[in-house]
Design a protein around this motif. Structure first.
Motif, PDB file in Angstrom:
ATOM      1  N   ALA A 231       0.844  -1.198   0.000  1.00 20.23           N
ATOM      2  CA  ALA A 231       0.000   0.000   0.000  1.00 20.23           C
ATOM      3  C   ALA A 231       0.880   1.248   0.000  1.00 20.23           C
ATOM      4  O   ALA A 231       1.893   1.309   0.702  1.00 20.23           O
ATOM      5  CB  ALA A 231      -0.910  -0.001   1.219  1.00 20.23           C
ATOM      6  N   ARG A 232       0.469   2.236  -0.782  1.00 21.20           N
ATOM      7  CA  ARG A 232       1.205   3.499  -0.836  1.00 21.20           C
ATOM      8  C   ARG A 232       0.295   4.713  -0.648  1.00 21.20           C
ATOM      9  O   ARG A 232       0.784   5.804  -0.403  1.00 21.20           O
ATOM     10  CB  ARG A 232       1.961   3.630  -2.173  1.00 21.20           C
ATOM     11  N   LEU A 233      -1.000   4.518  -0.794  1.00 21.80           N
ATOM     12  CA  LEU A 233      -1.960   5.600  -0.578  1.00 21.80           C
ATOM     13  C   LEU A 233      -2.883   5.182   0.554  1.00 21.80           C
ATOM     14  O   LEU A 233      -3.560   4.155   0.466  1.00 21.80           O
ATOM     15  CB  LEU A 233      -2.751   5.879  -1.861  1.00 21.80           C
ATOM     16  N   PHE A 234      -2.893   5.973   1.616  1.00 27.55           N
ATOM     17  CA  PHE A 234      -3.661   5.669   2.815  1.00 27.55           C
ATOM     18  C   PHE A 234      -4.740   6.730   2.972  1.00 27.55           C
ATOM     19  O   PHE A 234      -4.426   7.919   3.084  1.00 27.55           O
ATOM     20  CB  PHE A 234      -2.745   5.663   4.046  1.00 27.55           C
ATOM     21  N   THR A 235      -6.004   6.296   2.975  1.00 31.91           N
ATOM     22  CA  THR A 235      -7.110   7.243   2.942  1.00 31.91           C
ATOM     23  C   THR A 235      -7.982   7.123   4.183  1.00 31.91           C
ATOM     24  O   THR A 235      -8.447   6.038   4.536  1.00 31.91           O
ATOM     25  CB  THR A 235      -7.953   7.048   1.670  1.00 31.91           C
ATOM     26  N   ILE A 236      -8.217   8.272   4.810  1.00 30.76           N
ATOM     27  CA  ILE A 236      -9.028   8.383   6.018  1.00 30.76           C
ATOM     28  C   ILE A 236     -10.402   8.898   5.622  1.00 30.76           C
ATOM     29  O   ILE A 236     -10.510   9.826   4.819  1.00 30.76           O
ATOM     30  CB  ILE A 236      -8.375   9.376   7.011  1.00 30.76           C
ATOM     31  N   GLY A 237     -11.457   8.327   6.158  1.00 36.42           N
ATOM     32  CA  GLY A 237     -12.802   8.817   5.921  1.00 36.42           C
ATOM     33  C   GLY A 237     -13.275   9.677   7.074  1.00 36.42           C
ATOM     34  O   GLY A 237     -13.128   9.306   8.244  1.00 36.42           O
ATOM     35  N   VAL A 238     -13.858  10.841   6.767  1.00 38.33           N
ATOM     36  CA  VAL A 238     -14.413  11.720   7.796  1.00 38.33           C
ATOM     37  C   VAL A 238     -15.806  12.159   7.359  1.00 38.33           C
ATOM     38  O   VAL A 238     -16.040  12.461   6.188  1.00 38.33           O
ATOM     39  CB  VAL A 238     -13.523  12.943   8.069  1.00 38.33           C
ATOM     40  N   GLY A 239     -16.743  12.163   8.310  1.00 37.55           N
ATOM     41  CA  GLY A 239     -18.119  12.513   8.004  1.00 37.55           C
ATOM     42  C   GLY A 239     -18.614  13.686   8.821  1.00 37.55           C
ATOM     43  O   GLY A 239     -18.027  14.045   9.855  1.00 37.55           O
TER      44      GLY A 239
END
Length: 258
Positions: A231-239
């Motif tokens: 993995a090279r792109l780490f994505t956080i979800g925020v609502g």
């Protein structure tokens, strides 16, 4: 981008919030130094009040193109079912120009049945939606070659999903980024399957950036195994309604510590 570059993305989920809160979160995330800001392509909230506040994906991306100056922007992911592929290509080309070449075309086959029912799209089956995406991706690519002016760059295509027979084959043929919605062990296994599809397509699997959603926990503990797995792109979800960017800060601090 180097093969070993670590990128941090944040999905600002356009739900349960006033647009002013979304705009403020996007501005703060760019200032913090994230690499990509995503939204999503739905018409109703996925979490919380199912009939809560919600905003449309692509008009928002146009606004973000004007609001921001550095980050890449895109949907995680555009639902292929909702728009003619020629139109998707033109929309993407337009936002590409508006942003000065910072758009990523994230796309998938769609899954949220309420969107389809409420907006009058035919839901079909998971297989039929994937087959339609396979037909439409070449049309999008072909339309980019015909538009005047053309895109500012080869627009990166992100495909989300992990279907082993259809989705990963499309990733091997069309994607610059693959986003996995899975845990670490599944991510490893599907990465191997993707590599096999790349071999069939005559493509180097290392050309495809691996993207994952960030699991809960300390990034210093949960990040390295994902990094080791590719993995090279780490994505956080925020609502919404209030966008807590603390997790994004922690992942940025982890990257800075490496």
């Amino acid at each position: 981008m180097s093969d070993n570059a670590i990128r941090i993305g944040v999905q600002v989920q356009p739900q349960q919030a006033d647009y002013a809160a979304i705009r403020a979160a996007v501005g703060e995330l760019e200032d913090l130094g994230v690499d990509i800001i995503f939204n999503w392509d739905h018409f109703f909230p996925l979490y919380g009040d199912p009939d809560g506040k919600h905003f449309e994906c692509w008009t928002m991306l146009g606004a973000w193109a004007e609001q921001t100056s550095r980050v890449e922007i895109g949907a995680l992911v555009t639902c292929n079912s909702y728009r003619n592929p020629e139109l998707v290509a033109d929309m993407a080309r337009t936002v590409d120009h508006m942003s000065g070449g910072r758009l990523i075309l994230g796309i998938g086959s769609g899954w949220f049945e309420k969107d389809y029912d409420e907006y009058g799209y035919e839901f079909g089956t998971a297989g039929s939606r994937l087959d339609q995406l396979a037909e439409d991706l070449p049309r999008i690519e072909s339309r980019w070659d015909k538009l005047n002016p053309p895109p500012t760059r080869k627009i990166p295509v992100l495909i989300g999903g992990g279907g082993e027979k259809k989705t990963l084959r499309m990733v091997a043929r069309h994607a610059d980024i693959w986003h996995s919605f899975s845990d670490l062990d599944t991510f490893r296994r599907k990465s191997d399957i993707l590599a096999a599809h790349c071999a069939d397509a005559g493509r180097d699997p290392n050309e495809i950036e691996r993207s994952v959603g960030t699991p809960d926990g300390d990034p210093a503990e949960v990040g390295p195994p994902l990094l080791e797995a590719g993995a090279r792109l780490f994505t956080i979800g925020v609502g919404g309604p209030d966008y807590d960017l603390g997790k994004a800060r922690r992942w940025l601090d982890w990257r800075a510590s490496l």
